[in-house]
Enzyme design. Structure first.
Site, mmCIF file in Angstrom:
data_model
loop_
_atom_site.group_PDB
_atom_site.id
_atom_site.type_symbol
_atom_site.label_atom_id
_atom_site.label_comp_id
_atom_site.label_asym_id
_atom_site.label_seq_id
_atom_site.Cartn_x
_atom_site.Cartn_y
_atom_site.Cartn_z
ATOM 1 N N ASP A 172 -7.383 -4.960 8.912
ATOM 2 C CA ASP A 172 -7.095 -3.676 8.270
ATOM 3 C C ASP A 172 -7.028 -3.777 6.747
ATOM 4 O O ASP A 172 -6.389 -2.965 6.102
ATOM 5 C CB ASP A 172 -5.801 -3.072 8.840
ATOM 6 C CG ASP A 172 -4.588 -3.989 8.638
ATOM 7 O OD1 ASP A 172 -4.779 -5.123 8.170
ATOM 8 O OD2 ASP A 172 -3.472 -3.565 8.946
ATOM 9 N N GLU A 175 0.816 -1.217 0.000
ATOM 10 C CA GLU A 175 0.000 0.000 0.000
ATOM 11 C C GLU A 175 0.849 1.266 0.000
ATOM 12 O O GLU A 175 1.934 1.285 0.583
ATOM 13 C CB GLU A 175 -0.878 0.021 1.257
ATOM 14 C CG GLU A 175 -1.832 -1.132 1.318
ATOM 15 C CD GLU A 175 -2.449 -1.334 2.695
ATOM 16 O OE1 GLU A 175 -3.575 -1.816 2.756
ATOM 17 O OE2 GLU A 175 -1.796 -1.004 3.702
HETATM 18 P P1 NAD Z 1 2.293 -10.540 13.703
HETATM 19 O O1 NAD Z 1 2.140 -11.517 12.603
HETATM 20 O O2 NAD Z 1 3.656 -10.238 14.230
HETATM 21 O O3 NAD Z 1 1.409 -10.986 14.971
HETATM 22 C C1 NAD Z 1 0.098 -11.422 14.865
HETATM 23 C C2 NAD Z 1 -0.184 -12.388 16.009
HETATM 24 O O4 NAD Z 1 -1.585 -12.724 15.964
HETATM 25 C C3 NAD Z 1 0.601 -13.702 15.899
HETATM 26 O O5 NAD Z 1 1.378 -13.884 17.077
HETATM 27 C C4 NAD Z 1 -0.498 -14.763 15.740
HETATM 28 O O6 NAD Z 1 -0.177 -15.979 16.360
HETATM 29 C C5 NAD Z 1 -1.670 -14.083 16.416
HETATM 30 N N1 NAD Z 1 -2.991 -14.608 16.065
HETATM 31 C C6 NAD Z 1 -3.447 -14.968 14.832
HETATM 32 N N2 NAD Z 1 -4.715 -15.421 14.938
HETATM 33 C C7 NAD Z 1 -5.038 -15.334 16.257
HETATM 34 C C8 NAD Z 1 -6.216 -15.653 16.996
HETATM 35 N N3 NAD Z 1 -7.289 -16.172 16.397
HETATM 36 N N4 NAD Z 1 -6.217 -15.415 18.334
HETATM 37 C C9 NAD Z 1 -5.131 -14.913 18.963
HETATM 38 N N5 NAD Z 1 -3.985 -14.605 18.313
HETATM 39 C C10 NAD Z 1 -3.957 -14.815 16.979
HETATM 40 O O7 NAD Z 1 1.579 -9.222 13.188
HETATM 41 P P2 NAD Z 1 1.707 -7.713 13.747
HETATM 42 O O8 NAD Z 1 2.784 -6.980 13.052
HETATM 43 O O9 NAD Z 1 1.658 -7.722 15.245
HETATM 44 O O10 NAD Z 1 0.332 -7.133 13.186
HETATM 45 C C11 NAD Z 1 -0.907 -7.644 13.610
HETATM 46 C C12 NAD Z 1 -2.011 -7.124 12.728
HETATM 47 O O11 NAD Z 1 -2.125 -5.716 12.894
HETATM 48 C C13 NAD Z 1 -1.744 -7.356 11.235
HETATM 49 O O12 NAD Z 1 -2.935 -7.837 10.645
HETATM 50 C C14 NAD Z 1 -1.411 -5.993 10.701
HETATM 51 O O13 NAD Z 1 -1.789 -5.817 9.350
HETATM 52 C C15 NAD Z 1 -2.233 -5.109 11.637
HETATM 53 N N6 NAD Z 1 -1.728 -3.743 11.763
HETATM 54 C C16 NAD Z 1 -2.636 -2.756 11.828
HETATM 55 C C17 NAD Z 1 -2.209 -1.451 11.949
HETATM 56 C C18 NAD Z 1 -3.208 -0.343 12.060
HETATM 57 O O14 NAD Z 1 -2.830 0.818 11.954
HETATM 58 N N7 NAD Z 1 -4.454 -0.636 12.302
HETATM 59 C C19 NAD Z 1 -0.842 -1.152 12.000
HETATM 60 C C20 NAD Z 1 0.068 -2.199 11.979
HETATM 61 C C21 NAD Z 1 -0.387 -3.509 11.859
#
Ligand code: NAD
Length: 351
Positions: A235, A65
């Site tokens: 997101d 993006e």
């Molecule tokens: P990451 O992959 O490091 O961590 C995600 C965690 O979620 C993993 O540890 C995984 O085991 C866990 N998980 C998956 N399914 C699960 C469930 N059903 N129950 C409990 N835990 C579960 O990712 P990250 O960098 O921490 O990012 C997490 C999410 O946040 C991503 O989808 C990313 O796109 C989003 N994000 C959003 C923003 C925003 O501004 N809103 C900013 C950054 C990241």
């Protein structure tokens, strides 16, 4: 003859290494508090910004993006990816870099890594929404999804909202163990074996999981009256975290409605589902928290203005620190029209 660019043509560049040095120089909690102050300032002058939903290029594996904005004086954009499968291959789910430019000249004034900075700004944004919407006496949060963002999320809510205890849950217990270890000594941490256990006694629930599908991290019966939810993991289209019935019981707050309708939890409901943009609460145009039983839901997807706020924080902190490199990325001949001559002279200089 010198072929070195003029000072003006150098662009300050913050590498990952220097971003980490900056975090240690300022302090991680202090830095998120500083970014939160910028977020609040920028959300208060919402009308000054160009706003457009991010430009997304989706693939089977993830999304890439571009997120641009401008306040008329400074232009900024972030490049960011989201690839949930990456962690299985030893890679980050989210990586990013960003740029600020002077609108008057169009010249870039800062290039920065934004993988670390995105974690800081996303956490500062959750804390900002929590500060505006959560019950004032909130002391305990649940953190569901203990990946790369999670420690930042917990510490921002501690520093900015006075949260003392974080109750952590992840489907992968090793993720919880890592995050709990990293947070040890910084705040009270309770490692939990289920999402139900994690939300026990929590006034704030943050979901930050990564899965490229409609997931149900929280079901309706798990959410009690009066809580504040930051749902930030869902997101992009097809990627959500909450059962849709929770939306109908909540007052939903968003960053920029046109983007959130496509990417947020509210993609599960109709276009006419009522939401409030956070800036409207700050301006007094709309109410935030009304009463003790209200469920407030921040449907956070991450908006360009937040990256702008974070980048301008970094730009302002750099002065006098030397925690950056000067990047030779602008061709800037002495005679602006003699670009070819500059290239030719470089040949003479290197011969
Ligand atoms: P990451 O992959 O490091 O961590 C995600 C965690 O979620 C993993 O540890 C995984 O085991 C866990 N998980 C998956 N399914 C699960 C469930 N059903 N129950 C409990 N835990 C579960 O990712 P990250 O960098 O921490 O990012 C997490 C999410 O946040 C991503 O989808 C990313 O796109 C989003 N994000 C959003 C923003 C925003 O501004 N809103 C900013 C950054 C990241």
């Amino acid at each position: 003859m010198s072929i070195a660019p003029s000072e003006l043509a150098y662009v300050p560049f913050v590498s990952v290494e220097n971003m980490m040095r900056l975090v240690h120089h300022i302090g991680v909690e202090e830095m998120m508090a500083g970014i939160c102050t910028n977020l609040e300032e920028d959300f208060r002058r919402w009308q000054a910004f160009d706003k457009t939903p991010r430009v997304a290029s989706h693939s089977q594996e993830g999304v890439i993006e571009l997120m641009p904005t401008s306040d008329g004086e400074t232009y900024g954009f972030k490049y960011v990816n989201g690839h949930p499968k990456n962690t299985r291959e030893g890679l980050q789910t989210v990586t990013a870099f960003g740029l600020l430019a002077d609108v008057y000249t169009g010249y870039p004034v800062l290039l920065s890594e934004m993988t670390v900075l995105t974690a800081l700004r996303t956490a500062a944004m959750s804390a900002f929404a929590t500060k505006v919407l959560a019950p004032k006496a909130a002391k305990t949060m649940a953190m569901i999804g203990n990946g790369a963002q999670s420690e930042f999320q917990a510490l921002a809510l501690k520093a900015i909202c006075g949260i003392e205890t974080v109750r952590m849950y992840d489907i992968d217990p090793s993720a919880t163990a890592r995050a709990a270890g990293n947070l040890e000594g910084r705040m009270n941490v309770v490692s939990c074996g289920s999402p139900e256990e994690a939300i026990e006694g929590a006034q704030v629930i943050t979901t930050c999981t990564a899965d490229k599908q409609y997931a149900t991290i929280l079901t309706d019966n798990m959410v009690g009256a009066g809580v504040h939810i930051n749902a930030i993991g869902g997101d992009c289209p097809g990627k959500t975290e909450l059962h849709k019935d929770i939306l109908y019981r909540s007052d939903v707050f968003v960053e920029y409605t046109p983007q959130t309708r496509v990417e947020g939890e509210i993609q599960q409901v109709g276009e006419d589902f009522e939401v409030t943009e956070l800036w409207q609460v700050l301006s007094g145009a709309r109410q935030g928290r009304r009463d003790r039983r209200q469920i407030t839901l921040f449907d956070g997807v991450g908006f360009a203005i937040e990256d702008f706020s974070a980048l301008r924080y970094v730009r302002d902190q750099l002065e006098g620190t030397g925690i950056y490199q000067k990047l030779d990325m602008l061709a800037d001949p002495d005679d602006p029209r003699d670009l070819f001559g500059m290239v030719e002279r470089a040949g003479e200089a290197v011969r």
